[in-house]
Design a protein around this motif. Sequence first.
Motif, PDB file in Angstrom:
ATOM      1  N   GLU A 185       0.759  -1.245  -0.236  1.00 46.04           N
ATOM      2  CA  GLU A 185       0.164  -0.240  -0.022  1.00 46.04           C
ATOM      3  C   GLU A 185       0.727   1.147   0.096  1.00 46.04           C
ATOM      4  OE1 GLU A 185      -3.401   2.362  -0.061  1.00 46.04           O
ATOM      5  OE2 GLU A 185      -3.052   0.514  -0.206  1.00 46.04           O
ATOM      6  N   LEU A 186       2.287   1.647   0.914  1.00 44.38           N
ATOM      7  CA  LEU A 186       2.984   2.341   0.782  1.00 44.38           C
ATOM      8  C   LEU A 186       3.471   2.834  -0.684  1.00 44.38           C
ATOM      9  CD1 LEU A 186       3.988   1.674   4.348  1.00 44.38           C
ATOM     10  CD2 LEU A 186       2.841   3.740   3.906  1.00 44.38           C
ATOM     11  N   ALA A 187       3.686   1.536  -0.993  1.00 49.56           N
ATOM     12  CA  ALA A 187       4.444   1.478  -1.708  1.00 49.56           C
ATOM     13  C   ALA A 187       2.840   2.515  -3.416  1.00 49.56           C
ATOM     14  CB  ALA A 187       5.081   0.832  -2.941  1.00 49.56           C
ATOM     15  N   SER A 188       1.952   1.749  -3.754  1.00 45.14           N
ATOM     16  CA  SER A 188       1.416   2.327  -4.490  1.00 45.14           C
ATOM     17  C   SER A 188       1.197   3.694  -3.976  1.00 45.14           C
ATOM     18  CB  SER A 188       0.283   1.426  -4.293  1.00 45.14           C
ATOM     19  OG  SER A 188      -0.568   2.175  -2.926  1.00 45.14           O
ATOM     20  N   ARG A 189       1.909   3.923  -2.811  1.00 45.37           N
ATOM     21  CA  ARG A 189       1.312   5.815  -2.569  1.00 45.37           C
ATOM     22  C   ARG A 189       2.832   6.452  -2.828  1.00 45.37           C
ATOM     23  NH1 ARG A 189      -3.526   6.864  -0.704  1.00 45.37           N
ATOM     24  NH2 ARG A 189      -4.774   5.005   0.203  1.00 45.37           N
ATOM     25  N   GLY A 190       4.214   5.638  -3.560  1.00 44.50           N
ATOM     26  CA  GLY A 190       5.216   6.748  -3.521  1.00 44.50           C
ATOM     27  C   GLY A 190       6.058   6.456  -2.808  1.00 44.50           C
ATOM     28  N   HIS A 191       5.892   5.603  -1.268  1.00 46.65           N
ATOM     29  CA  HIS A 191       6.651   5.589  -0.488  1.00 46.65           C
ATOM     30  C   HIS A 191       7.666   4.362  -0.176  1.00 46.65           C
ATOM     31  CE1 HIS A 191       4.516   9.158   0.686  1.00 46.65           C
ATOM     32  NE2 HIS A 191       3.945   8.660   0.665  1.00 46.65           N
TER      33      HIS A 191
END
Length: 219
Positions: free
Chosen positions: A22-28
């Motif tokens: 989920e974090l990766a999908s938001r650029g983190h």
Amino acid sequence: MHVLLLKEPREGGSGPDPYIKELASRGHKATLIPVLSFTFVSLNTLSDKLFQPEQHGGLIFTSPRAVEAVKMCLEDDERTEQWNMDIKDKWNAKSIYVVGKATAALVENLGLVPLGEDTGTADVLSRLILEREDANILPLLFPCGSIKREVLPSALRENGVPLDTLMVYQTAQHPDLEKNLEKHFTEQVQEAKSRTFPSKHYPIYPRCLFYLYLTRQVR
């Protein structure tokens, strides 16, 4: 932003952790460091109880570790054969209560049919049990951890529903927690120092969000 997740890895180890995804999908970018370790105990006692389903009125699972303990009791080929032949069917003739979808999925992998996967907490599960059971049933077998919450046992006890509680795992700090944290922050500081900042007053430490996710101890 770099996010540090202090939590248990995804159950079963299949696929990326949902928080990291989920974090990766938001650029983190995210790093996961486990904070807890588990030691299994009393497996012989648990095995004896599992293979005498006529002594209990059902099963209660409030954590994936408790299901894992049952799975460990079935590692022997002879035990597995006996389980698949008739023991699991005898348990399925009773109620198999669970908290949460992750625990329910693991219970299904044992060939059991779970009830209560949508309850979410031990408090809500206890209400479901009280709606379905009474003081006249045989004790419900409740394999659990060393630091379980008393919400469910207390609720059943107060309403006269018999419970056979058995501690099957102990929870402790992960032995590599300090080392892993030190390594992580050393890497972050080195990475920050290697950057060129617009101001000499800019802090060398990268922004890092700490997310402490210790699974609710309802076990």
